[in-house]
Write a protein that holds these residues in place. Structure first.
Motif, mmCIF file in Angstrom:
data_model
loop_
_atom_site.group_PDB
_atom_site.id
_atom_site.type_symbol
_atom_site.label_atom_id
_atom_site.label_comp_id
_atom_site.label_asym_id
_atom_site.label_seq_id
_atom_site.Cartn_x
_atom_site.Cartn_y
_atom_site.Cartn_z
ATOM 1 N N SER A 1 101.990 71.093 51.682
ATOM 2 C CA SER A 1 102.271 70.007 50.743
ATOM 3 C C SER A 1 101.248 69.955 49.619
ATOM 4 O O SER A 1 101.451 69.265 48.625
ATOM 5 N N GLY A 2 100.140 70.676 49.746
ATOM 6 C CA GLY A 2 99.151 70.729 48.677
ATOM 7 C C GLY A 2 99.349 71.886 47.726
ATOM 8 O O GLY A 2 98.571 72.056 46.790
ATOM 9 N N ALA A 3 100.396 72.696 47.931
ATOM 10 C CA ALA A 3 100.624 73.876 47.096
ATOM 11 C C ALA A 3 101.450 73.525 45.865
ATOM 12 O O ALA A 3 102.367 72.703 45.923
ATOM 13 N N SER B 1 87.228 77.297 41.161
ATOM 14 C CA SER B 1 86.936 75.863 41.185
ATOM 15 C C SER B 1 86.047 75.427 40.025
ATOM 16 O O SER B 1 85.895 74.229 39.776
ATOM 17 N N CYS B 2 85.459 76.387 39.315
ATOM 18 C CA CYS B 2 84.632 76.055 38.149
ATOM 19 C C CYS B 2 85.478 75.822 36.903
ATOM 20 O O CYS B 2 84.937 75.473 35.843
ATOM 21 N N TYR B 3 86.803 76.009 37.009
ATOM 22 C CA TYR B 3 87.693 75.881 35.852
ATOM 23 C C TYR B 3 88.735 74.816 36.176
ATOM 24 O O TYR B 3 89.830 75.105 36.664
ATOM 25 N N SER C 1 96.080 76.965 40.374
ATOM 26 C CA SER C 1 95.466 77.782 41.430
ATOM 27 C C SER C 1 95.988 77.398 42.808
ATOM 28 O O SER C 1 95.976 78.215 43.733
ATOM 29 N N ALA C 2 96.481 76.159 42.951
ATOM 30 C CA ALA C 2 97.001 75.713 44.247
ATOM 31 C C ALA C 2 98.321 76.382 44.605
ATOM 32 O O ALA C 2 98.807 76.235 45.726
ATOM 33 N N GLY C 3 98.919 77.124 43.662
ATOM 34 C CA GLY C 3 100.151 77.857 43.947
ATOM 35 C C GLY C 3 99.920 79.315 44.280
ATOM 36 O O GLY C 3 100.877 80.068 44.482
#
Length: 642
Positions: free
Chosen positions: A423-425, A311-313, A320-322
């Motif tokens: 649905s957020g991926a 989350s720092c990048y 990252s959500a995948g």
């Protein structure tokens, strides 16, 4: 040029095309990796003249849901060809291979690439939770079981040995019930049926495993009449409930529930008044006892201090959500790994293809048990980790499509999740071109099963003890930059990206890296995506030119199906009719109803026949291509009866 050995060759023992087409009767229900050179030598290919470059296992497409083993072979003249076996001692002819629906592999494909597809919004969207009938109707469980004590000394020894062998990280053990909980209609081994206000009846029991941090319940049998359902929930907090379950995953006979984060699980089965309670068949024989909290997996003692919070990048937020954490059930218990959701090149579909390591999910039985945790990450840089039960989760298992192990290939497995991703991926991009030495890399992973981290490195080819068994021809070696992260147990299967394009180029096998390791050991090995790609190209880069045909093979002429029962509609397809089909019901040429708007073109779909249909003998089913509705076929007329 691809060469196949035909049935006339005296040195081959082959089965007939008719037998191969008969639901691949000789094929295995699980991927098989026989010792390749020995198998080929038994068919006349001497070790001195023929070498196996790669072997793999893939699912057939003849409707049998079986697996064949493929071998990419180099002959004495330098030419290469492919052979296929049933995983035992039979080798298939070219006609057999075609009958099984196995596509010719294109080993000389030009490079293909796909960029990622971001979700509309990265949000923690949770599926709607079922409301347990026992809670809403104030009906207490009437029976139960207490799981046996655990030999923790033995568990500790097994975990230490597992880590030394590079096996996936275990987070829970399997425990058998002293006696299975069995429901055969009105005959129950524990608990009892209770009437429900408003109609119907309920059976429910408690299962206790003292001090468990989470539990998954195994149904070795689950068969329910139309309208009945099974729900599992937290005995201390009924707001944590999962299901409803109506039967096993496609092609399976058993079912693992989702993880319930408690030591006390309630299992309930509700049967409405309109259904036949005597048709219920349930057997609960075992459960998992999760003993390691996320982020504190055995041996790793939590993610190391050198790990970087993803989350720092912010530039990696969408990618990252995948990436998801995988919980599965193997022979030793509950396991934890990491994997990635891949996009395909057909923009009209969002099929949930999921890439991870073979040593994480190496069998269909394991694939059927997986659950994927999405967005298990901090909401801000170095923020607090979320509760695992609060993040979106895809349950229901997956279908194993193709795989290789570490000895014969790239240690990959491609899965198709049985249910949609959150649905957020994000759907991640990939590149099938070789990434050269010096390419900057990134890995996003769940070290020690903790919340998501990120590591930065470069592709190298440094001499190291594991290099011989993980050669450059099949694996990327990524050396991590100083103070920019490493990997740990639980990271297995995580994707390796090209830093500049954020495209997947491999998945993690493992390596010597950990926080505090000397500089010479700050590296890991990833199965090369470009080497695996010919085995999965048909899924990720499908031919989008729609043509071909459909033949509905079930229901057959004159068959009689009863209302209220479940029956399988079956079909075959030729050419490329697209990934999805539509199924409709007609009577005497008139449209009656849509049965399924779209389902995977995998040759079968289970239909629960509505009680509202009128008995008649002139029904037929139409299966049509979603991509081109002019491609369709009608079944023969069949009867629906009371």
């Amino acid at each position: 040029m691809r060469l196949y050995l035909v049935a006339a060759c005296a040195i081959l023992a082959v089965i007939s095309a008719a037998n191969a087409a008969d639901e691949c009767s000789g094929c295995s229900k699980e991927p098989q990796f026989p010792e390749a050179q020995s198998l080929l030598e038994s068919h006349g290919y001497s070790r001195s003249e023929y070498s196996v470059l790669m072997s793999w296992s893939e699912r057939t497409h003849d409707g049998s849901d079986r697996f064949v083993t493929g071998f990419h072979v180099k002959g004495p003249d330098g030419a290469t060809f492919d052979l296929y076996s049933d995983g035992d001692d039979r080798v298939f002819s070219k006609e057999d291979v075609k009958a099984l629906g196995i596509r010719e592999k294109k080993w000389d494909l030009p490079p293909v690439e796909k960029f990622g597809e971001a979700p509309p919004a990265v949000a923690r969207l949770l599926p709607e939770k079922p409301v347990p009938t026992g809670v809403s109707k104030s009906i207490e469980p009437r029976g139960g079981a207490v799981l046996p004590e655990i030999d923790w000394a033995r568990v500790s020894r097994e975990d230490a040995e597992s880590e030394s062998l590079g096996k996936p990280t275990r987070i829970g053990v399997l425990l058998d019930l002293a006696a299975p909980a069995v429901v055969l209609g009105d005959n129950v081994s524990t608990g009892e049926w209770s009437p429900v206000d408003g109609g119907g009846s309920l059976w429910s029991i408690e299962i206790l495993s003292p001090d468990a941090l989470g539990m998954r319940v195994h149904f070795s049998e689950i068969e329910l009449p139309l309208g009945a359902r099974v729900v599992v929930y937290n005995g201390y907090d009924a707001n944590e409930a999962y299901g409803p379950y109506f039967g096993p995953p496609p092609g399976e006979t058993d079912l693992w529930s989702a993880t319930v984060f408690t030591e006390l699980v309630v299992v309930e089965c509700f049967v409405p008044a309109s259904a036949d309670r005597n048709a219920v068949r349930l057997t609960i024989d075992r459960a998992t006892h999760n003993y390691v909290p996320f982020g504190k997996l055995a041996m790793a003692k939590g993610a190391g201090a050198c790990e970087l919070d993803v989350s720092c990048y912010s530039s990696w937020a969408s990618t990252s959500a995948g990436v998801g954490g995988i919980g599965s059930v193997g022979q030793s218990g509950s396991l934890w790994c990491t994997g990635s959701l891949l996009a395909d090149t057909d923009s009209s579909t969002t099929i949930p293809y999921f890439l991870t390591a073979n040593h994480c999910v190496g069998s269909q039985s394991s694939a059927s048990s997986i659950e994927v945790y999405w967005l298990y990450q901090t909401s801000s840089c170095n923020g607090s980790a979320p509760n695992p039960s609060s993040v979106p989760r895809t349950t229901g298992g997956a279908q194993l499509l193709a795989t290789t192990n570490v000895n014969s290939g790239t240690d990959f497995v491609l899965l198709r999740l049985n249910n949609n991703a959150s649905s957020g991926a994000s759907y991640l991009g990939w590149a099938s071109a070789e990434a050269g030495i010096g390419t900057p890399t990134v890995c996003i992973h769940h070290p020690s099963g903790d919340y998501k981290r990120i590591s930065f490195g470069d592709i190298t080819n440094v001499a190291e003890s594991l290099l011989d068994s993980h050669p450059r021809s099949r694996f990327h070696q990524s050396t991590w930059r100083v103070n920019l992260g490493v990997t740990e147990p639980g990271s297995s299967g995580s994707p390796l990206f090209i830093e500049s394009t954020q495209q997947v180029i491999g998945q993690l096998w493992g390596g010597p890296s950990y926080c505090g390791v000397p500089a010479s050991g700050r590296l890991d090995y990833y199965g090369r995506f470009d080497v695996s790609f010919p085995l999965i190209e048909q899924y990720l880069d499908p031919d989008t030119t729609i043509s071909g045909g459909i033949e509905v093979t079930r229901p057959e002429a004159g068959i009689s199906w009863a209302k209220g029962r479940e029956r399988k509609i079956k079909w075959t397809s030729t050419g490329n009719i697209g990934a999805k089909v539509r199924i409709d019901l007609y009577q005497g040429g008139a449209f009656v109803m849509n049965l399924k708007g779209q389902t995977n073109n995998d040759g079968r779909w289970k239909w629960a026949i509505p009680l509202s249909l009128s008995p008649a003998a002139n029904y037929f089913v139409r299966v049509s291509s979603v991509a081109d509705d002019t491609i369709f076929d009608n079944s023969d007329n069949f009867e629906i009866r009371n």
